[in-house]
Design a protein around this motif. Sequence first.
Motif, PDB file in Angstrom:
ATOM      1  N   MET A 261      13.156  10.329   7.194  1.00  0.00           N
ATOM      2  CA  MET A 261      11.927  10.229   6.357  1.00  0.00           C
ATOM      3  C   MET A 261      10.766   9.697   7.201  1.00  0.00           C
ATOM      4  SD  MET A 261      12.432  10.835   2.984  1.00  0.00           S
ATOM      5  CE  MET A 261      13.755  10.941   1.777  1.00  0.00           C
ATOM      6  N   PRO A 262      10.123  10.484   7.979  1.00  0.00           N
ATOM      7  CA  PRO A 262       9.026   9.969   8.831  1.00  0.00           C
ATOM      8  C   PRO A 262       7.806   9.521   8.035  1.00  0.00           C
ATOM      9  CG  PRO A 262       9.272  12.351   9.100  1.00  0.00           C
ATOM     10  CD  PRO A 262      10.318  11.922   8.119  1.00  0.00           C
ATOM     11  N   GLN A 263       7.619  10.143   6.848  1.00  0.00           N
ATOM     12  CA  GLN A 263       6.448   9.762   6.022  1.00  0.00           C
ATOM     13  C   GLN A 263       6.519   8.306   5.578  1.00  0.00           C
ATOM     14  OE1 GLN A 263       6.237  12.846   3.001  1.00  0.00           O
ATOM     15  NE2 GLN A 263       4.203  13.386   3.714  1.00  0.00           N
ATOM     16  N   ARG A 264       7.738   7.877   5.205  1.00  0.00           N
ATOM     17  CA  ARG A 264       7.919   6.497   4.755  1.00  0.00           C
ATOM     18  C   ARG A 264       7.551   5.527   5.876  1.00  0.00           C
ATOM     19  NH1 ARG A 264      12.942   5.099   0.820  1.00  0.00           N
ATOM     20  NH2 ARG A 264      12.177   6.233  -0.978  1.00  0.00           N
ATOM     21  N   PHE A 265       7.960   5.862   7.066  1.00  0.00           N
ATOM     22  CA  PHE A 265       7.653   5.007   8.216  1.00  0.00           C
ATOM     23  C   PHE A 265       6.139   4.936   8.445  1.00  0.00           C
ATOM     24  CE2 PHE A 265      12.139   5.650   9.481  1.00  0.00           C
ATOM     25  CZ  PHE A 265      12.476   4.316   9.640  1.00  0.00           C
ATOM     26  N   LEU A 266       5.525   6.091   8.213  1.00  0.00           N
ATOM     27  CA  LEU A 266       4.070   6.156   8.387  1.00  0.00           C
ATOM     28  C   LEU A 266       3.377   5.228   7.389  1.00  0.00           C
ATOM     29  CD1 LEU A 266       2.155   8.008  10.193  1.00  0.00           C
ATOM     30  CD2 LEU A 266       1.643   9.162   8.050  1.00  0.00           C
ATOM     31  N   ILE A 267       3.813   5.315   6.098  1.00  0.00           N
ATOM     32  CA  ILE A 267       3.221   4.462   5.053  1.00  0.00           C
ATOM     33  C   ILE A 267       3.480   2.990   5.377  1.00  0.00           C
ATOM     34  CG2 ILE A 267       3.385   3.806   2.609  1.00  0.00           C
ATOM     35  CD1 ILE A 267       4.049   6.894   2.145  1.00  0.00           C
ATOM     36  N   LEU A 268       4.709   2.708   5.770  1.00  0.00           N
ATOM     37  CA  LEU A 268       5.075   1.337   6.137  1.00  0.00           C
ATOM     38  C   LEU A 268       4.179   0.830   7.280  1.00  0.00           C
ATOM     39  CD1 LEU A 268       7.398  -0.679   5.239  1.00  0.00           C
ATOM     40  CD2 LEU A 268       8.482  -0.071   7.394  1.00  0.00           C
ATOM     41  N   GLY A 269       3.985   1.716   8.238  1.00  0.00           N
ATOM     42  CA  GLY A 269       3.141   1.365   9.379  1.00  0.00           C
ATOM     43  C   GLY A 269       1.717   1.050   8.945  1.00  0.00           C
ATOM     44  N   VAL A 270       1.190   1.889   8.049  1.00  0.00           N
ATOM     45  CA  VAL A 270      -0.174   1.678   7.540  1.00  0.00           C
ATOM     46  C   VAL A 270      -0.246   0.361   6.772  1.00  0.00           C
ATOM     47  CG1 VAL A 270      -1.903   2.553   5.918  1.00  0.00           C
ATOM     48  CG2 VAL A 270      -0.784   4.129   7.501  1.00  0.00           C
ATOM     49  N   LEU A 271       0.768   0.109   5.934  1.00  0.00           N
ATOM     50  CA  LEU A 271       0.802  -1.132   5.149  1.00  0.00           C
ATOM     51  C   LEU A 271       0.849  -2.353   6.074  1.00  0.00           C
ATOM     52  CD1 LEU A 271       3.179  -0.285   2.171  1.00  0.00           C
ATOM     53  CD2 LEU A 271       0.772  -0.892   2.028  1.00  0.00           C
ATOM     54  N   LEU A 272       1.683  -2.260   7.082  1.00  0.00           N
ATOM     55  CA  LEU A 272       1.784  -3.364   8.044  1.00  0.00           C
ATOM     56  C   LEU A 272       0.444  -3.591   8.746  1.00  0.00           C
ATOM     57  CD1 LEU A 272       5.302  -2.887   9.663  1.00  0.00           C
ATOM     58  CD2 LEU A 272       4.465  -4.958   8.559  1.00  0.00           C
ATOM     59  N   TYR A 273      -0.213  -2.484   9.069  1.00  0.00           N
ATOM     60  CA  TYR A 273      -1.507  -2.568   9.752  1.00  0.00           C
ATOM     61  C   TYR A 273      -2.537  -3.260   8.864  1.00  0.00           C
ATOM     62  CZ  TYR A 273      -5.838  -1.088  11.991  1.00  0.00           C
ATOM     63  OH  TYR A 273      -7.061  -1.066  12.583  1.00  0.00           O
ATOM     64  N   ILE A 274      -2.541  -2.844   7.571  1.00  0.00           N
ATOM     65  CA  ILE A 274      -3.484  -3.460   6.611  1.00  0.00           C
ATOM     66  C   ILE A 274      -3.186  -4.953   6.462  1.00  0.00           C
ATOM     67  CG2 ILE A 274      -4.183  -3.502   4.171  1.00  0.00           C
ATOM     68  CD1 ILE A 274      -3.686  -0.383   4.232  1.00  0.00           C
ATOM     69  N   ALA A 275      -1.891  -5.273   6.316  1.00  0.00           N
ATOM     70  CA  ALA A 275      -1.475  -6.673   6.157  1.00  0.00           C
ATOM     71  C   ALA A 275      -1.910  -7.490   7.379  1.00  0.00           C
ATOM     72  CB  ALA A 275       0.030  -6.757   5.982  1.00  0.00           C
ATOM     73  N   TRP A 276      -1.743  -6.912   8.553  1.00  0.00           N
ATOM     74  CA  TRP A 276      -2.122  -7.602   9.792  1.00  0.00           C
ATOM     75  C   TRP A 276      -3.631  -7.836   9.851  1.00  0.00           C
ATOM     76  CZ3 TRP A 276      -4.696  -5.644  14.327  1.00  0.00           C
ATOM     77  CH2 TRP A 276      -4.683  -6.537  15.398  1.00  0.00           C
ATOM     78  N   ARG A 277      -4.365  -6.800   9.416  1.00  0.00           N
ATOM     79  CA  ARG A 277      -5.835  -6.920   9.402  1.00  0.00           C
ATOM     80  C   ARG A 277      -6.277  -8.037   8.464  1.00  0.00           C
ATOM     81  NH1 ARG A 277      -9.471  -2.610  11.010  1.00  0.00           N
ATOM     82  NH2 ARG A 277     -10.990  -3.964  10.056  1.00  0.00           N
ATOM     83  N   LEU A 278      -5.626  -8.066   7.263  1.00  0.00           N
ATOM     84  CA  LEU A 278      -5.973  -9.082   6.266  1.00  0.00           C
ATOM     85  C   LEU A 278      -5.675 -10.486   6.789  1.00  0.00           C
ATOM     86  CD1 LEU A 278      -4.763  -7.472   2.931  1.00  0.00           C
ATOM     87  CD2 LEU A 278      -7.093  -8.150   3.466  1.00  0.00           C
TER      88      LEU A 278
END
Length: 92
Positions: free
Chosen positions: A1-18
């Motif tokens: 499921m590469p899409q899930r990893f992509l979403i997870l990656g985006v979420l992690l990126y947002i969390a890191w930015r916050l």
Amino acid sequence: MPQRFLILGVLLYIAWRLLRGLFREKIAAEAKKQQTTKVAGSDVQDVLVEDPVCHTLIPKHQAIRLRQDGTTYYFCSDKCCDTFIGKQGEET
Ligand SMILES: [Zn+2]
């Protein structure tokens, strides 16, 4: 499921930015705190002077100064200073 990893990656990126944003705000807030404590410290050292017109106590650095016959008078406002000068004029 590469899409899930992509979403997870985006979420992690947002969390890191916050988190980074919050951290920066904290540093800024602490810097401000230090500045305000410095100001408060000088306020403590400041002397209160009495307005001869309305008898209000004002911190010396905030007062309006008037030097007359070698004596310095302190006023809370220009209005009080004007009143004082006016009164002196009437007396003489
Ligand atoms: Zn006054």
